[in-house]
Write a protein that holds these residues in place. Structure first.
Motif, PDB file in Angstrom:
ATOM      1  N   ASP A 177      -0.052  -9.872  -2.521  1.00 56.89           N
ATOM      2  CA  ASP A 177       0.049  -8.444  -2.812  1.00 56.89           C
ATOM      3  C   ASP A 177      -1.121  -7.979  -3.689  1.00 56.89           C
ATOM      4  O   ASP A 177      -1.663  -6.896  -3.496  1.00 56.89           O
ATOM      5  N   TYR A 178      -1.485  -8.807  -4.648  1.00 53.71           N
ATOM      6  CA  TYR A 178      -2.628  -8.498  -5.516  1.00 53.71           C
ATOM      7  C   TYR A 178      -3.902  -8.397  -4.681  1.00 53.71           C
ATOM      8  O   TYR A 178      -4.661  -7.432  -4.805  1.00 53.71           O
ATOM      9  N   MET A 189       0.852  -1.172   0.000  1.00 46.10           N
ATOM     10  CA  MET A 189       0.000   0.000   0.000  1.00 46.10           C
ATOM     11  C   MET A 189       0.896   1.234   0.000  1.00 46.10           C
ATOM     12  O   MET A 189       1.806   1.360   0.792  1.00 46.10           O
ATOM     13  N   GLN A 225      -5.684   3.014  -9.218  1.00 47.58           N
ATOM     14  CA  GLN A 225      -5.633   1.752  -8.481  1.00 47.58           C
ATOM     15  C   GLN A 225      -5.934   0.572  -9.399  1.00 47.58           C
ATOM     16  O   GLN A 225      -5.308  -0.484  -9.284  1.00 47.58           O
ATOM     17  N   HIS A 274      -7.858  -2.899  -0.886  1.00 46.09           N
ATOM     18  CA  HIS A 274      -7.815  -1.445  -0.728  1.00 46.09           C
ATOM     19  C   HIS A 274      -8.628  -0.751  -1.817  1.00 46.09           C
ATOM     20  O   HIS A 274      -9.390   0.195  -1.548  1.00 46.09           O
ATOM     21  N   ASN A 296      -4.191  -7.815  -1.499  1.00 42.12           N
ATOM     22  CA  ASN A 296      -4.119  -6.632  -0.635  1.00 42.12           C
ATOM     23  C   ASN A 296      -4.495  -5.366  -1.402  1.00 42.12           C
ATOM     24  O   ASN A 296      -5.230  -4.514  -0.895  1.00 42.12           O
ATOM     25  N   LYS A 297      -3.970  -5.231  -2.622  1.00 44.05           N
ATOM     26  CA  LYS A 297      -4.279  -4.069  -3.458  1.00 44.05           C
ATOM     27  C   LYS A 297      -5.760  -4.081  -3.836  1.00 44.05           C
ATOM     28  O   LYS A 297      -6.428  -3.040  -3.807  1.00 44.05           O
ATOM     29  N   LEU A 303      -3.213  -2.748 -10.426  1.00 37.84           N
ATOM     30  CA  LEU A 303      -3.438  -4.196 -10.326  1.00 37.84           C
ATOM     31  C   LEU A 303      -2.739  -4.959 -11.448  1.00 37.84           C
ATOM     32  O   LEU A 303      -2.366  -6.123 -11.269  1.00 37.84           O
ATOM     33  N   ASP A 344      -2.239   5.842  -0.360  1.00 34.17           N
ATOM     34  CA  ASP A 344      -3.301   4.899  -0.013  1.00 34.17           C
ATOM     35  C   ASP A 344      -3.511   4.838   1.494  1.00 34.17           C
ATOM     36  O   ASP A 344      -4.643   4.797   1.973  1.00 34.17           O
TER      37      ASP A 344
END
Length: 195
Positions: free
Chosen positions: A124-125, A1, A111, A131, A127-128, A115, A5
């Motif tokens: 990580d994907y 993040m 955002q 958010h 988590n993104k 991705l 963010d």
């Protein structure tokens, strides 16, 4: 993040699912069948389902395909709002809401693009994506709780009709791959074909 963010998520904590449902119900209660607000609410539901489809995909190819569908509905929806609804919000005196709505849309587009740079099956994907989805849910909440309900109640019947017509045109133009200049060259003057 990213740092941005983190700041955004701190300043705008997510609303509860119950609060979001109440706002959606409130907006539905003032919408009329087939009007601009009902179309937007339908699109909000489609966006919510598209996020669920991305999460449900269990392999990289399926997840990227679901992500593409999310991008398409979000893009068509945001373009129509930016071209039609936010200017009308501004016109009726909701300047801060209109400006914030534009800023949130820009953030969502960034955002969504971010991705693309993550392994779709990585944490990580996810988590993104989490958010990103929280940001979109907050934006939708603000639209449904205040901005669009106010616009529905304050705009004249003629303006409501124009909003409905123009929102549908902009959304369908994006979704169907239409070219605004090819569809209405006269609207751009005698030299439109040379643009």
């Amino acid at each position: 993040m990213s740092l941005l963010d983190k700041v955004i998520s701190t300043v705008t904590p997510p609303e509860s699912a119950e609060k979001r449902a109440e706002a959606h119900h409130k907006a539905r209660s003032v919408a009329s069948a087939g009007d601009w607000l009902s179309m937007i609410l339908d699109h909000h539901e489609q966006v919510e389902q598209a996020f669920a489809d991305v999460r449900a995909a269990n392999d990289p190819v399926s997840r990227r395909q679901a992500q593409k569908q999310l991008r398409v509905i979000l893009s068509g929806h945001s373009i129509a709002e930016e071209a039609v609804v936010y200017p009308e919000l501004n016109r009726i005196g909701k300047h801060a809401g209109a400006q914030l709505a534009y800023a949130q849309q820009v953030s969502a587009k960034m955002q969504m693009a971010a991705l693309e740079h993550f392994d779709p099956m990585s944490q990580d994907y996810i988590n993104k994506l989490d958010h990103f989805e929280d940001s979109v849910k907050h934006h939708v909440y603000e639209e449904e709780h205040d901005w669009f309900v106010d616009l529905k109640q304050e705009a004249s019947p003629a303006d409501q009709q124009l909003l409905t017509q123009r929102y549908a045109e902009e959304f369908n133009r994006y979704m169907n791959g239409g070219d605004a200049l090819a569809e209405a060259p006269a609207a751009f003057g005698p030299h439109a074909e040379t643009l």
